[in-house]
Design an enzyme around this catalytic site. Structure first.
Site, PDB file in Angstrom:
ATOM      1  N   ASP A 108       0.858  -1.186   0.000  1.00 15.62           N
ATOM      2  CA  ASP A 108       0.000   0.000   0.000  1.00 15.62           C
ATOM      3  C   ASP A 108       0.898   1.243   0.000  1.00 15.62           C
ATOM      4  O   ASP A 108       1.851   1.328   0.765  1.00 15.62           O
ATOM      5  CB  ASP A 108      -0.902  -0.010   1.244  1.00 15.62           C
ATOM      6  CG  ASP A 108      -2.030   0.999   1.142  1.00 15.62           C
ATOM      7  OD1 ASP A 108      -3.197   0.580   1.196  1.00 15.62           O
ATOM      8  OD2 ASP A 108      -1.748   2.213   1.010  1.00 15.62           O
ATOM      9  N   ILE A 109       0.589   2.193  -0.848  1.00 17.89           N
ATOM     10  CA  ILE A 109       1.446   3.375  -1.014  1.00 17.89           C
ATOM     11  C   ILE A 109       1.308   4.343   0.164  1.00 17.89           C
ATOM     12  O   ILE A 109       2.180   5.196   0.366  1.00 17.89           O
ATOM     13  CB  ILE A 109       1.138   4.081  -2.375  1.00 17.89           C
ATOM     14  CG1 ILE A 109       2.334   4.883  -2.854  1.00 17.89           C
ATOM     15  CG2 ILE A 109      -0.108   4.920  -2.307  1.00 17.89           C
ATOM     16  CD1 ILE A 109       3.547   4.058  -3.183  1.00 17.89           C
ATOM     17  N   GLU A 153     -12.445   3.859  -1.210  1.00 20.95           N
ATOM     18  CA  GLU A 153     -11.703   4.668  -2.183  1.00 20.95           C
ATOM     19  C   GLU A 153     -11.608   4.000  -3.557  1.00 20.95           C
ATOM     20  O   GLU A 153     -11.903   4.615  -4.578  1.00 20.95           O
ATOM     21  CB  GLU A 153     -10.288   4.934  -1.629  1.00 20.95           C
ATOM     22  CG  GLU A 153      -9.489   5.959  -2.408  1.00 20.95           C
ATOM     23  CD  GLU A 153      -8.017   5.979  -1.957  1.00 20.95           C
ATOM     24  OE1 GLU A 153      -7.156   6.151  -2.815  1.00 20.95           O
ATOM     25  OE2 GLU A 153      -7.763   5.801  -0.750  1.00 20.95           O
ATOM     26  N   HIS A 162      -9.935  -5.487  -2.529  1.00 21.33           N
ATOM     27  CA  HIS A 162      -8.574  -5.601  -1.998  1.00 21.33           C
ATOM     28  C   HIS A 162      -8.619  -5.988  -0.533  1.00 21.33           C
ATOM     29  O   HIS A 162      -9.392  -5.454   0.242  1.00 21.33           O
ATOM     30  CB  HIS A 162      -7.766  -4.321  -2.201  1.00 21.33           C
ATOM     31  CG  HIS A 162      -8.452  -3.053  -1.792  1.00 21.33           C
ATOM     32  ND1 HIS A 162      -9.483  -2.489  -2.517  1.00 21.33           N
ATOM     33  CD2 HIS A 162      -8.260  -2.226  -0.736  1.00 21.33           C
ATOM     34  CE1 HIS A 162      -9.887  -1.379  -1.934  1.00 21.33           C
ATOM     35  NE2 HIS A 162      -9.159  -1.195  -0.836  1.00 21.33           N
ATOM     36  N   HIS A 164      -6.619  -5.868   2.835  1.00 18.01           N
ATOM     37  CA  HIS A 164      -5.509  -5.190   3.514  1.00 18.01           C
ATOM     38  C   HIS A 164      -4.854  -6.185   4.471  1.00 18.01           C
ATOM     39  O   HIS A 164      -5.545  -6.780   5.319  1.00 18.01           O
ATOM     40  CB  HIS A 164      -6.020  -4.019   4.359  1.00 18.01           C
ATOM     41  CG  HIS A 164      -6.575  -2.854   3.599  1.00 18.01           C
ATOM     42  ND1 HIS A 164      -5.811  -1.751   3.268  1.00 18.01           N
ATOM     43  CD2 HIS A 164      -7.825  -2.595   3.127  1.00 18.01           C
ATOM     44  CE1 HIS A 164      -6.570  -0.874   2.629  1.00 18.01           C
ATOM     45  NE2 HIS A 164      -7.795  -1.357   2.534  1.00 18.01           N
TER      46      HIS A 164
HETATM   47  P1  5GP Z   1      -9.792   1.840   0.349  1.00 17.02           P
HETATM   48  O1  5GP Z   1     -10.576   1.584  -0.914  1.00 17.02           O
HETATM   49  O2  5GP Z   1      -9.427   0.572   1.061  1.00 17.02           O
HETATM   50  O3  5GP Z   1     -10.407   2.900   1.212  1.00 17.02           O
HETATM   51  O4  5GP Z   1      -8.406   2.522  -0.076  1.00 17.02           O
HETATM   52  C1  5GP Z   1      -7.581   1.987  -1.045  1.00 17.02           C
HETATM   53  C2  5GP Z   1      -6.210   1.697  -0.511  1.00 17.02           C
HETATM   54  O5  5GP Z   1      -5.354   1.641  -1.649  1.00 17.02           O
HETATM   55  C3  5GP Z   1      -5.604   2.802   0.404  1.00 17.02           C
HETATM   56  O6  5GP Z   1      -5.032   2.183   1.536  1.00 17.02           O
HETATM   57  C4  5GP Z   1      -4.581   3.504  -0.465  1.00 17.02           C
HETATM   58  O7  5GP Z   1      -3.459   3.964   0.250  1.00 17.02           O
HETATM   59  C5  5GP Z   1      -4.206   2.432  -1.473  1.00 17.02           C
HETATM   60  N1  5GP Z   1      -3.874   2.981  -2.766  1.00 17.02           N
HETATM   61  C6  5GP Z   1      -4.607   3.883  -3.465  1.00 17.02           C
HETATM   62  N2  5GP Z   1      -4.001   4.195  -4.609  1.00 17.02           N
HETATM   63  C7  5GP Z   1      -2.854   3.466  -4.643  1.00 17.02           C
HETATM   64  C8  5GP Z   1      -1.796   3.366  -5.606  1.00 17.02           C
HETATM   65  O8  5GP Z   1      -1.767   4.008  -6.653  1.00 17.02           O
HETATM   66  N3  5GP Z   1      -0.780   2.504  -5.310  1.00 17.02           N
HETATM   67  C9  5GP Z   1      -0.759   1.767  -4.155  1.00 17.02           C
HETATM   68  N4  5GP Z   1       0.274   0.959  -3.969  1.00 17.02           N
HETATM   69  N5  5GP Z   1      -1.742   1.842  -3.235  1.00 17.02           N
HETATM   70  C10 5GP Z   1      -2.777   2.693  -3.477  1.00 17.02           C
END
Ligand code: 5GP
Length: 130
Positions: free
Chosen positions: A29-30, A88, A93, A95
């Site tokens: 995760d970035i 987001e 995904h 975690h």
């Molecule tokens: P969620 O959908 O779980 O709220 O958020 C998506 C997750 O993906 C977040 O933890 C965010 O940091 C990660 N994320 C979003 N865009 C990218 C990206 O371009 N690269 C990586 N490696 N992680 C990402």
């Protein structure tokens, strides 16, 4: 339009890759909750985990388990937390988060890592997979 995770899987956006099989991809995760925070995704783009068919869901969990066991070996922590939560990115995904305290599970406290630190921990997790 392809999700950001599909672009990562296809190599159109760079990532710190951890593992891959025919149907899944794992990468750091970035914006990690903790060093080693890893995402496991199915290559087939599905928005919500409960929309996956049961067999695909079980395979994603088996893949995530393998990666999680390597993460547990590679990164000192009390345990690895697994969670499917967030709004987001509309691409399933899992975690995997090394937990030292419950603060690591809140998505409120983020860890700043240099590119070198990302690469180092990715290498350590990859090594623990083999
Ligand atoms: P969620 O959908 O779980 O709220 O958020 C998506 C997750 O993906 C977040 O933890 C965010 O940091 C990660 N994320 C979003 N865009 C990218 C990206 O371009 N690269 C990586 N490696 N992680 C990402």
């Amino acid at each position: 339009m392809a999700s950001i995770f599909t672009k990562i899987i296809n190599g159109d956006i760079p990532c710190y890759k951890i593992a891959e099989d025919d149907d899944h991809f794992a990468f750091l995760d970035i914006n990690p909750n903790a060093k080693g925070h890893t995402l496991c995704v199915p290559k087939k783009e599905v928005d919500k985990i409960l929309d996956m068919d049961e067999a695909s869901y079980m395979k994603l969990m088996a893949f995530s388990r393998k990666v999680g066991l390597a993460l547990e070996k590679a990164v000192p922590c009390k345990r690895v937390g697994m969670t499917v939560i967030g709004l987001e990115v509309p691409h399933v995904h899992v975690h995997l988060i090394p937990l030292q305290s419950m603060a690591n599970a809140t998505f409120q406290h983020k860890e700043n890592l240099t590119p070198e630190a990302f690469e180092k921990v990715a290498e350590e997790i990859r090594a623990a997979l083999t």
